[in-house]
Motif scaffolding. Sequence first.
Motif, PDB file in Angstrom:
ATOM      1  N   PRO A  93       0.816  -1.228   0.000  1.00 13.23           N
ATOM      2  CA  PRO A  93       0.000   0.000   0.000  1.00 13.23           C
ATOM      3  C   PRO A  93       0.847   1.273   0.000  1.00 13.23           C
ATOM      4  N   ILE A  96       2.027   2.005  -3.390  1.00 12.01           N
ATOM      5  CA  ILE A  96       0.901   2.493  -4.194  1.00 12.01           C
ATOM      6  C   ILE A  96       0.664   3.967  -3.915  1.00 12.01           C
ATOM      7  N   ASP A  97       0.624   4.315  -2.627  1.00 10.38           N
ATOM      8  CA  ASP A  97       0.370   5.708  -2.273  1.00 10.38           C
ATOM      9  C   ASP A  97       1.437   6.622  -2.870  1.00 10.38           C
ATOM     10  N   ALA A 100       1.079   6.785  -6.648  1.00  5.05           N
ATOM     11  CA  ALA A 100      -0.160   7.490  -7.000  1.00  5.05           C
ATOM     12  C   ALA A 100       0.037   8.989  -6.815  1.00  5.05           C
ATOM     13  N   TYR A 103       2.064  10.391  -9.590  1.00  5.69           N
ATOM     14  CA  TYR A 103       1.287  10.499 -10.828  1.00  5.69           C
ATOM     15  C   TYR A 103       0.330  11.694 -10.754  1.00  5.69           C
ATOM     16  N   ARG A 104      -0.244  11.880  -9.560  1.00  8.95           N
ATOM     17  CA  ARG A 104      -1.179  13.002  -9.415  1.00  8.95           C
ATOM     18  C   ARG A 104      -0.451  14.313  -9.686  1.00  8.95           C
ATOM     19  N   LEU A 110       5.401   7.801 -17.837  1.00  5.81           N
ATOM     20  CA  LEU A 110       6.378   7.088 -17.021  1.00  5.81           C
ATOM     21  C   LEU A 110       5.840   6.903 -15.601  1.00  5.81           C
ATOM     22  N   LEU A 112       2.777   6.862 -14.854  1.00  2.00           N
ATOM     23  CA  LEU A 112       1.675   5.902 -14.980  1.00  2.00           C
ATOM     24  C   LEU A 112       2.206   4.467 -14.923  1.00  2.00           C
ATOM     25  N   VAL A 113       3.286   4.212 -15.675  1.00  2.00           N
ATOM     26  CA  VAL A 113       3.849   2.866 -15.675  1.00  2.00           C
ATOM     27  C   VAL A 113       4.279   2.466 -14.259  1.00  2.00           C
ATOM     28  N   LEU A 115       3.065   3.532 -11.427  1.00  2.28           N
ATOM     29  CA  LEU A 115       1.863   3.252 -10.640  1.00  2.28           C
ATOM     30  C   LEU A 115       1.263   1.883 -11.039  1.00  2.28           C
ATOM     31  N   GLN A 116       1.246   1.610 -12.333  1.00  2.00           N
ATOM     32  CA  GLN A 116       0.722   0.305 -12.786  1.00  2.00           C
ATOM     33  C   GLN A 116       1.516  -0.837 -12.148  1.00  2.00           C
ATOM     34  N   VAL A 119       0.551  -1.215  -8.418  1.00  2.00           N
ATOM     35  CA  VAL A 119      -0.753  -1.800  -8.058  1.00  2.00           C
ATOM     36  C   VAL A 119      -0.857  -3.274  -8.454  1.00  2.00           C
TER      37      VAL A 119
END
Lengths: 460, 460, 460, 460
Positions: A93, A96-97, A100, A103-104, A110, A112-113, A115-116, A119
């Motif tokens: 987690p 992920i945080d 994320a 990305y925000r 990059l 995005l990848v 974060l993918q 998760v």
Amino acid sequence: MADARTTLESGRTSVGGRPSRLLARLLRPFQNATFARRGVDDVVDLCHQLLSVRGEASGARLATEALSAYAALDAPGLDDFFNRLVREFSPDPSRIDRTAAAYRTDPTQLNLVRLQHAVEAPRQELFRRLNMATGGTAALVAMRAHLLKTLAGHPERAGLAADLTHLFRSWFNRGFLELRRIDWHTSALILERLIDHEAVHEIKGWADLRRRLAADRRCYAFFHPALPDEPLIFIEIALTRGMAARIQPLLDPRAPVADPTRADCAIFYSITSCLDGLRSISFGDFLIKQVADDLIREFRRLKTLATLSPIPTFTRWLKSGADPAVQAQLSADIVALVERCERGEAVNLAEASREVRDTVCALGAYYLLQAKKAEEPPDPVERFHLANGARLERLNWMGDTSSVGLKRGLGLMVNYAYRLGEVERNHEGYAMHRVIAASPQLHKLASLATRSPKHGLSAG
Amino acid sequence: MADARTTLESGRTSVGGRPSRLLARLLRPFQNATFARRGVDDVVDLCHQLLSVRGEASGARLATEALSAYAALDAPGLDDFFNRLVREFSPDPSRIDRTAAAYRTDPTQLNLVRLQHAVEAPRQELFRRLNMATGGTAALVAMRAHLLKTLAGHPERAGLAADLTHLFRSWFNRGFLELRRIDWHTSALILERLIDHEAVHEIKGWADLRRRLAADRRCYAFFHPALPDEPLIFIEIALTRGMAARIQPLLDPRAPVADPTRADCAIFYSITSCLDGLRSISFGDFLIKQVADDLIREFRRLKTLATLSPIPTFTRWLKSGADPAVQAQLSADIVALVERCERGEAVNLAEASREVRDTVCALGAYYLLQAKKAEEPPDPVERFHLANGARLERLNWMGDTSSVGLKRGLGLMVNYAYRLGEVERNHEGYAMHRVIAASPQLHKLASLATRSPKHGLSAG
Amino acid sequence: MADARTTLESGRTSVGGRPSRLLARLLRPFQNATFARRGVDDVVDLCHQLLSVRGEASGARLATEALSAYAALDAPGLDDFFNRLVREFSPDPSRIDRTAAAYRTDPTQLNLVRLQHAVEAPRQELFRRLNMATGGTAALVAMRAHLLKTLAGHPERAGLAADLTHLFRSWFNRGFLELRRIDWHTSALILERLIDHEAVHEIKGWADLRRRLAADRRCYAFFHPALPDEPLIFIEIALTRGMAARIQPLLDPRAPVADPTRADCAIFYSITSCLDGLRSISFGDFLIKQVADDLIREFRRLKTLATLSPIPTFTRWLKSGADPAVQAQLSADIVALVERCERGEAVNLAEASREVRDTVCALGAYYLLQAKKAEEPPDPVERFHLANGARLERLNWMGDTSSVGLKRGLGLMVNYAYRLGEVERNHEGYAMHRVIAASPQLHKLASLATRSPKHGLSAG
Amino acid sequence: MADARTTLESGRTSVGGRPSRLLARLLRPFQNATFARRGVDDVVDLCHQLLSVRGEASGARLATEALSAYAALDAPGLDDFFNRLVREFSPDPSRIDRTAAAYRTDPTQLNLVRLQHAVEAPRQELFRRLNMATGGTAALVAMRAHLLKTLAGHPERAGLAADLTHLFRSWFNRGFLELRRIDWHTSALILERLIDHEAVHEIKGWADLRRRLAADRRCYAFFHPALPDEPLIFIEIALTRGMAARIQPLLDPRAPVADPTRADCAIFYSITSCLDGLRSISFGDFLIKQVADDLIREFRRLKTLATLSPIPTFTRWLKSGADPAVQAQLSADIVALVERCERGEAVNLAEASREVRDTVCALGAYYLLQAKKAEEPPDPVERFHLANGARLERLNWMGDTSSVGLKRGLGLMVNYAYRLGEVERNHEGYAMHRVIAASPQLHKLASLATRSPKHGLSAG
């Protein structure tokens, strides 16, 4: 014809011990291994090893060992194993945080990848590595079957289930499936699967099966290259003159074999999903369409392709009293008929009065066209065919006079017609606006259901 | 033996027009279609349709149409298409933010699943649906090959590339690959691929190929069920008595055929990846291991399994002057040799002085054991075999006297030995601590490289 | 197109060493055997054993041993072996006399059976038992090839040859042959046979072969189950628009590939028997007919099936002066042309005068229609196709401008047309009455050949 | 184990209608033909056409037509057809006389060949041409089956029968047969044949068959390429620990499946010829030998290969009183036992007295070793195995307690052992001198049979 879901939801529950025997078969390659007798700790430990550096060097060996230990787990062991897949192989987690947030702040591809990756649960990679064992795919299918049975009581396993579903959607992509015709040249091994799995219209042994594979019948199945002896789903077809209205003559093992080149109609009378572990990975619609294409090419006289399908939820709905307008139609005769059918008593529909017949048919049409559950028709078989782009063509009185047919649907059977020119339009209409494609006769029949009884009813 | 990466990084660039021809072949099923001549707008529009409700009903047809339109794109059209896959088929950032926030607040498995769905790009599902077309897998492999070539100039395509990589890791899982032996019974179609693709030691026509498939040679390839005529990667092996030190005798098409049952050594002298579109989806290590297992089972006298591999970066490193300790060893003779080799002049190594020979060998060993780039050996072939668990066994003077062999590695060749009992340990040592497994002789040889020249050097 | 016999009689003699290499291949399974190095006495002794009681118990082993010893015989050994097959394995004359006398006295079926047994040579049973060895059929085919070469000088071997012929007529019955399409999916092993054997229009390597197997070409061969990698006979076909008149464009490896679905004509341009050991066991007519049936089924637009065939004996006949009426037509130009062609000089037929062209064509037609040798046309290719029921359709000036084509037939080529509706009638007419089926144009052309030269000639 | 002949002579007669159904199947390809309904004149006329010039051009078509007309003949038509094959397709006696005279005068090989041609019946060529029809081989096998049934009443058909036998000996040569393993992967079509044909130990449906194909069983069959779905002969084997003495446990469908890798013994418990039309074309001995070789290679622990075979003629011999020395041994108990067995009454052998047991065993051994019919043992199963080189190893009391086993052989079963090292010697001894190979125990047992009863008997 019952769709895949019906088979799995209702049909298969009645088949008792079969699924367990099937699961055992899928795990068989891992059952004679000398290192099998170990506990859940060993399985989990081997899984961790498989994901470690060692797993890169000795993947196939470790995968085989892990699946062998898995295959030896008893029921509590299995339960424990699933818990630990949730606890120990879920994503982190905090990572992920972190990703994320990055990305925000900066939604680049990059980030995005990253974060993918964050998760994705480590068990995804675990499953991919388990698949390196010979027979690994079958074992993972069995694992998902086990898991799905426990899901209702374990909402926390949703992520685990989603991982296997995601993987299987990739692996069992339509592009990788092979359509094979099944006939008397097929191996006994595969034919035996048909006997085991057919739940809609039970195959009563090899003589019965032989008739279903004769010259005026067709049977096709999808196979996956990694499971060469396991039909994933199969469909049974009768080549007839005229659109068949009754199932019993089609199933009669002593019926004379007709000349298929003279058939003008192909009746899809049964479609069966074989592997619980592939539930909701749908193939049924592809199977029907490809088979339809093939039949049309082979038999140039074919004019009609249609199913002969049950309405498995009809009696239940009639009894539920859900629709007051309908209750008014239920004469004492009909109520008596419903009750006798439900109790499994011998009922000779041929002796029913014309009024009973007409009313039952009108109610059937009304149920198919007007009844709703969350804006969709309540019958799962109907939903399956409408979603595939079929049209409700005809309702058949005494379509299935078996005790199951009487019990679930008062003997009514439906022809859903697949017409190549309108499948796409029907599908879109249903998928986007819940429009139910139906023949004029069915519309007319349904309209009779809620008229005052004295006006009389007549079925097509 | 060059590993897959070498082949792709260096070897293949020299092969000129071949890859384009290959890509054309992969797209061939989509090139004769009548609806092919359309622009990028049509392709993108068909992709959107394929993802819509209509795509569910007519997936295979729409996928075929989309890929046909794709196959007709010219270079600018392709570029545009990739841009639009990034713009129009990426995930929705606001949905990602929303689901990430929900997960942060309440990290349940259900929220995890929602976040996972949100971060998955819609093009993943697009690719899965394109795969429903007959020949779809080959077309997607060609698409990734096109994409990878443009990646350096388009960092914003990283997410797009990651999606295809993710998908191919699933689809080309080791568990789905089929190992086939390639010999003179194999179809000309597949044999022609070998001639086309072999970039390490070029196959000079059918007579040359025939010798490489004779009784004392073996060739194996991995295939995927969806690409039945495309070897993904293949390996060439010579069965010899004694560990071969030189490549030229192995490649001689007129060499007499030996009795393979008397071989005590299997020399893996070439491994070649065939499809650019599968770059970094690694199979090479699996191929070596499975082939090793099979050979040991077939030939009971085999004692040694080893490669005969080049050091393609040796000359470049020598000239780079990166290591001052090494420069001291470079006598005028050696400098002259390097220059002549680099210029592609005819060099007869057999006439080199003993001192030159010993020094070159010592420098070669030093390079393999001591040189580092980001803590790893700089040579890609070496990294590939060490990562697989092989051990540096022997350095061979005059191992490859072809002009390429002289130019890149002064003719040195290496035997990397695969010993079943130590592969796992070697792999772990290298993967976790960068320990290089090497024979005592190689260690000794390397130690001579930095001694004062007067002490003399002698190669094993 | 040369027929099987032509290929064997004339064509193959030019191919030099090939047959020997082929025979070696057929005997290969017996060549590495440890017990091979023995003399003719051992072979004959093993043959006697194989026919004895011991042969019943250990047939396969003894057969393998005998054939291995046979495969090791040198030329004098072979000669000796055939002599002893005549001497020691012929039927017993006194038993023949006895049973013949009994049959004469009392011609019952039982006495007939006894006589039949008496006249059957023991070597028939020997050959049947040799066939029990793995690879035995191929070895016996090689044995017959060896034998046939010696027959001219050894009339006493007629009975031996007749025995093998009788056996092969049974074994290679059309009902046991398998027609296979040959294309680029075929194994290199089999494709190499085509390159080796094609003697009519030589295949110049793999690139040439590849063009002959492209989409607008077809190749089929007959195989026997006991010789799965040996095409017995193969036929090459071009799918064209219009009936092809010239062979060179069909053979050009760089010719663009046409769309076969638009072809209206199938040109059979080469048919080749592969195994000398099967000479006079005819398959060619079956092959043409079955392939014609298959092509008509596959390509619905086909209107014409015809060969493009040489007249290999034309020049020889012209020079022979056999027909005085013809000599009158031979102008100085034509005589000069014949001589230059015969000497293999470069001749550009396009530069020939109209008169030369017309006269040569007329003479060609006259030769095909009027010349006789023992009441049959002297040209073996013509006899083959007439016997199959084909019709002489068209004569083509400059049909084959290769040096062989010029030398044998002054470049003329013939289309023999196979028309399903008339094949049977043509065959009967020819077989019973020597009627030559020919088009009106050919008849007209032939009629011009013996007119006074001044009347002029014109080819169709 | 019953040999092929037993199965055909005695076993099959009890199977009633089966053979007819089988023959119908072999003729099936010719039964739907539109031109089928014609009389014997048409068949004969078509046969003459097939042998004429027209037959050369249109062989396959005429053959198909002739066999279709044949397939439609009723019983009198068939009889008529055979008569005309004798009358109209036999060789010409005057030509035989003439060529025989020429050969007598001048016995050259050429005159021999002429005589051979003269004695060959035209129907031989007719049969070869009929074989060109698709399915022709199967139809000719059916024709011979029909013919053999009529032979006893028609000695004049001996020549006709000899022709088919001669042809089939060539066509079904061991070198053309393919050995295939039969297991649960085999097609239902072929498995059904096993159920149909097994006459020694009846297969009672698919569950029974499935057990016979489980991991500790083996089944192999010979196939001919022209009859790909027709096993010619098959053998059933149990892999056991120790040489099995009783058949019932081997046949029990519920018996647990043993680990075959631990077996030290392979028991050949049934061998069945499937096609009446191939009677006396023997394969059984080849099948046993090749299967023995294969098993020894697969299972390295195997020490014993033996049959478990009945003595189907034992009871009949006992009752015949042929041997006065034996009659003395027949106590009242034994006579009563024989009678109850013969009448098919339930007999529990376990309750028999020791004396009865010992005497029956001694008589069994005496029968196998001493009884003679025309210098050979009277039991056909015994003759088959002795001729193959097996040795009488052990006699088993209560070996087959089924009613058939009791009726024919008082429940005795024999193990015939196949020992690779002595098969050839045993075969020669038996074939040349009628020496019966037997274990010392069997000799001893037999010697007890004619001693005075009071001396007592004891079975091994």
